[in-house]
Design a protein around this motif. Structure first.
Motif, PDB file in Angstrom:
ATOM      1  N   ILE A 109       0.056  14.400   2.839  1.00 23.22           N
ATOM      2  CA  ILE A 109       1.067  13.932   3.791  1.00 23.22           C
ATOM      3  C   ILE A 109       0.962  14.781   5.061  1.00 23.22           C
ATOM      4  O   ILE A 109       1.027  16.008   4.999  1.00 23.22           O
ATOM      5  N   PHE A 110       0.800  14.089   6.194  1.00 23.30           N
ATOM      6  CA  PHE A 110       0.648  14.738   7.490  1.00 23.30           C
ATOM      7  C   PHE A 110       1.842  14.396   8.373  1.00 23.30           C
ATOM      8  O   PHE A 110       2.415  13.312   8.269  1.00 23.30           O
ATOM      9  N   VAL A 111       2.198  15.317   9.267  1.00 22.54           N
ATOM     10  CA  VAL A 111       3.235  15.073  10.267  1.00 22.54           C
ATOM     11  C   VAL A 111       2.656  15.449  11.625  1.00 22.54           C
ATOM     12  O   VAL A 111       2.016  16.486  11.777  1.00 22.54           O
ATOM     13  N   LYS A 112       2.907  14.596  12.606  1.00 22.50           N
ATOM     14  CA  LYS A 112       2.405  14.791  13.966  1.00 22.50           C
ATOM     15  C   LYS A 112       3.588  14.739  14.924  1.00 22.50           C
ATOM     16  O   LYS A 112       4.435  13.846  14.826  1.00 22.50           O
ATOM     17  N   ALA A 113       3.651  15.689  15.856  1.00 21.73           N
ATOM     18  CA  ALA A 113       4.742  15.733  16.828  1.00 21.73           C
ATOM     19  C   ALA A 113       4.315  15.079  18.139  1.00 21.73           C
ATOM     20  O   ALA A 113       3.138  15.085  18.488  1.00 21.73           O
ATOM     21  N   GLY A 114       5.287  14.544  18.867  1.00 19.22           N
ATOM     22  CA  GLY A 114       5.011  13.967  20.175  1.00 19.22           C
ATOM     23  C   GLY A 114       4.683  15.025  21.207  1.00 19.22           C
ATOM     24  O   GLY A 114       4.002  14.755  22.195  1.00 19.22           O
ATOM     25  N   THR A 115       5.156  16.264  20.974  1.00 12.32           N
ATOM     26  CA  THR A 115       4.925  17.382  21.893  1.00 12.32           C
ATOM     27  C   THR A 115       4.741  18.652  21.072  1.00 12.32           C
ATOM     28  O   THR A 115       5.460  18.864  20.095  1.00 12.32           O
ATOM     29  N   ASN A 116       3.796  19.512  21.454  1.00 15.07           N
ATOM     30  CA  ASN A 116       3.589  20.788  20.767  1.00 15.07           C
ATOM     31  C   ASN A 116       4.754  21.743  20.969  1.00 15.07           C
ATOM     32  O   ASN A 116       5.510  21.622  21.931  1.00 15.07           O
ATOM     33  N   SER A 117       4.863  22.707  20.084  1.00 15.79           N
ATOM     34  CA  SER A 117       5.798  23.844  20.196  1.00 15.79           C
ATOM     35  C   SER A 117       7.256  23.421  20.249  1.00 15.79           C
ATOM     36  O   SER A 117       8.035  23.982  21.023  1.00 15.79           O
ATOM     37  N   ARG A 118       7.614  22.433  19.426  1.00 20.89           N
ATOM     38  CA  ARG A 118       9.016  22.000  19.400  1.00 20.89           C
ATOM     39  C   ARG A 118       9.556  21.782  17.992  1.00 20.89           C
ATOM     40  O   ARG A 118      10.752  21.859  17.795  1.00 20.89           O
ATOM     41  N   ILE A 119       8.694  21.443  17.064  1.00 23.06           N
ATOM     42  CA  ILE A 119       9.142  20.947  15.767  1.00 23.06           C
ATOM     43  C   ILE A 119       8.606  21.825  14.643  1.00 23.06           C
ATOM     44  O   ILE A 119       7.458  22.254  14.671  1.00 23.06           O
ATOM     45  N   ASN A 120       9.461  22.065  13.639  1.00 18.10           N
ATOM     46  CA  ASN A 120       8.962  22.611  12.389  1.00 18.10           C
ATOM     47  C   ASN A 120       9.555  21.799  11.245  1.00 18.10           C
ATOM     48  O   ASN A 120      10.563  21.108  11.404  1.00 18.10           O
ATOM     49  N   VAL A 121       8.872  21.846  10.099  1.00 20.17           N
ATOM     50  CA  VAL A 121       9.260  21.055   8.928  1.00 20.17           C
ATOM     51  C   VAL A 121       9.414  21.984   7.732  1.00 20.17           C
ATOM     52  O   VAL A 121       8.622  22.907   7.540  1.00 20.17           O
ATOM     53  N   VAL A 122      10.451  21.733   6.944  1.00 25.30           N
ATOM     54  CA  VAL A 122      10.665  22.422   5.672  1.00 25.30           C
ATOM     55  C   VAL A 122      10.886  21.363   4.599  1.00 25.30           C
ATOM     56  O   VAL A 122      11.154  20.193   4.919  1.00 25.30           O
ATOM     57  N   GLY A 123      10.790  21.758   3.356  1.00 24.49           N
ATOM     58  CA  GLY A 123      11.050  20.802   2.288  1.00 24.49           C
ATOM     59  C   GLY A 123      10.643  21.319   0.934  1.00 24.49           C
ATOM     60  O   GLY A 123      10.316  22.502   0.762  1.00 24.49           O
ATOM     61  N   PHE A 124      10.668  20.419  -0.028  1.00 25.95           N
ATOM     62  CA  PHE A 124      10.267  20.726  -1.391  1.00 25.95           C
ATOM     63  C   PHE A 124       9.888  19.431  -2.076  1.00 25.95           C
ATOM     64  O   PHE A 124      10.098  18.341  -1.533  1.00 25.95           O
ATOM     65  N   VAL A 125       9.324  19.545  -3.272  1.00 28.15           N
ATOM     66  CA  VAL A 125       9.031  18.369  -4.080  1.00 28.15           C
ATOM     67  C   VAL A 125       9.672  18.538  -5.443  1.00 28.15           C
ATOM     68  O   VAL A 125       9.818  19.654  -5.950  1.00 28.15           O
ATOM     69  N   VAL A 126      10.081  17.424  -6.023  1.00 29.61           N
ATOM     70  CA  VAL A 126      10.467  17.389  -7.434  1.00 29.61           C
ATOM     71  C   VAL A 126       9.280  16.762  -8.140  1.00 29.61           C
ATOM     72  O   VAL A 126       8.944  15.599  -7.888  1.00 29.61           O
ATOM     73  N   ARG A 127       8.608  17.559  -8.954  1.00 30.01           N
ATOM     74  CA  ARG A 127       7.412  17.100  -9.664  1.00 30.01           C
ATOM     75  C   ARG A 127       7.831  16.579 -11.029  1.00 30.01           C
ATOM     76  O   ARG A 127       8.380  17.300 -11.841  1.00 30.01           O
ATOM     77  N   ARG A 128       7.580  15.295 -11.257  1.00 25.78           N
ATOM     78  CA  ARG A 128       7.942  14.642 -12.522  1.00 25.78           C
ATOM     79  C   ARG A 128       6.675  14.384 -13.328  1.00 25.78           C
ATOM     80  O   ARG A 128       5.753  13.747 -12.843  1.00 25.78           O
ATOM     81  N   PHE A 129       6.680  14.875 -14.540  1.00 17.67           N
ATOM     82  CA  PHE A 129       5.514  14.751 -15.414  1.00 17.67           C
ATOM     83  C   PHE A 129       5.646  13.502 -16.284  1.00 17.67           C
ATOM     84  O   PHE A 129       6.739  12.975 -16.488  1.00 17.67           O
ATOM     85  N   ARG A 130       4.531  13.033 -16.812  1.00 18.16           N
ATOM     86  CA  ARG A 130       4.528  11.827 -17.647  1.00 18.16           C
ATOM     87  C   ARG A 130       5.388  12.013 -18.893  1.00 18.16           C
ATOM     88  O   ARG A 130       5.436  13.086 -19.466  1.00 18.16           O
ATOM     89  N   GLU A 131       6.036  10.934 -19.320  1.00 20.37           N
ATOM     90  CA  GLU A 131       6.802  10.954 -20.571  1.00 20.37           C
ATOM     91  C   GLU A 131       5.885  11.273 -21.745  1.00 20.37           C
ATOM     92  O   GLU A 131       6.252  12.004 -22.640  1.00 20.37           O
ATOM     93  N   ASP A 132       4.677  10.699 -21.721  1.00 17.63           N
ATOM     94  CA  ASP A 132       3.679  10.948 -22.753  1.00 17.63           C
ATOM     95  C   ASP A 132       2.399  11.392 -22.041  1.00 17.63           C
ATOM     96  O   ASP A 132       1.653  10.566 -21.533  1.00 17.63           O
ATOM     97  N   PRO A 133       2.123  12.719 -21.992  1.00 15.90           N
ATOM     98  CA  PRO A 133       0.968  13.219 -21.232  1.00 15.90           C
ATOM     99  C   PRO A 133      -0.376  12.651 -21.697  1.00 15.90           C
ATOM    100  O   PRO A 133      -1.324  12.621 -20.927  1.00 15.90           O
ATOM    101  N   SER A 134      -0.459  12.168 -22.927  1.00 17.59           N
ATOM    102  CA  SER A 134      -1.734  11.637 -23.425  1.00 17.59           C
ATOM    103  C   SER A 134      -1.955  10.176 -23.055  1.00 17.59           C
ATOM    104  O   SER A 134      -3.013   9.622 -23.308  1.00 17.59           O
ATOM    105  N   ASN A 135      -0.959   9.532 -22.428  1.00 21.69           N
ATOM    106  CA  ASN A 135      -1.043   8.110 -22.095  1.00 21.69           C
ATOM    107  C   ASN A 135      -0.955   7.931 -20.582  1.00 21.69           C
ATOM    108  O   ASN A 135       0.109   8.111 -19.986  1.00 21.69           O
ATOM    109  N   ALA A 136      -2.079   7.551 -19.951  1.00 21.71           N
ATOM    110  CA  ALA A 136      -2.114   7.383 -18.497  1.00 21.71           C
ATOM    111  C   ALA A 136      -1.189   6.259 -18.010  1.00 21.71           C
ATOM    112  O   ALA A 136      -0.852   6.203 -16.838  1.00 21.71           O
ATOM    113  N   LEU A 137      -0.773   5.370 -18.903  1.00 19.40           N
ATOM    114  CA  LEU A 137       0.105   4.271 -18.522  1.00 19.40           C
ATOM    115  C   LEU A 137       1.575   4.598 -18.745  1.00 19.40           C
ATOM    116  O   LEU A 137       2.447   3.790 -18.440  1.00 19.40           O
TER     117      LEU A 137
END
Length: 144
Positions: A109-137
């Motif tokens: 994921i990329f973010v591009k500003a309309g003008t340099n030296s004005r914007i900063n971004v912060v955040g986090f992710v909630v990583r959700r794992f598979r219900e059954d790790p052995s089943n790709a579906l």
């Protein structure tokens, strides 16, 4: 940032294929949770995990007095195509939610500003794992 443990960031590939549940992680490009400076060239802010679903939450801060547009792109820093999202961040308006927990799998994921030296971004992710790790579906953990 409140809610992060004191341990170092675990890279996406370091998580066991048998992991389960959900966990909160900092953005891949800011393992300590520090703001990421955004440029007009496009800045990588996070690469979603490939073995789990990342719900990505992003906030932007504009420390200039003039409103500035931001463009988010997915997969590469190219903007202006159908998968770009454009938001305007008000001048000196504090943190503005720009991406509210949208799920991604293996996507840079990329973010591009309309003008340099004005914007900063912060955040986090909630990583959700598979219900059954052995089943790709299998679905992903929906717990909180």
């Amino acid at each position: 940032m409140s809610g992060f443990s004191r341990r170092s960031n675990i890279p996406a590939g370091a998580v066991s294929p048998k992991a389960s549940g959900a966990a909160r992680y900092p953005l891949s490009e800011s393992p300590n949770g520090n703001p990421i400076a955004i440029t007009t060239a496009g800045t990588l802010v996070h690469t979603a995990a490939t073995q789990a679903m990342d719900e990505v939450y992003l906030w932007a801060s504009n420390y200039n007095s003039t409103d500035t547009p931001l463009t988010m792109s997915f997969g590469d820093s190219t903007t202006g195509d159908s998968d770009s999202i454009i938001v305007t961040v008000g001048g000196q308006a504090g943190l503005t939610l720009i991406y509210p927990g949208i799920p991604h799998l293996g996507t840079p994921i990329f973010v591009k500003a309309g003008t340099n030296s004005r914007i900063n971004v912060v955040g986090f992710v909630v990583r959700r794992f598979r219900e059954d790790p052995s089943n790709a579906l299998a679905g992903y953990d929906g717990g909180s």
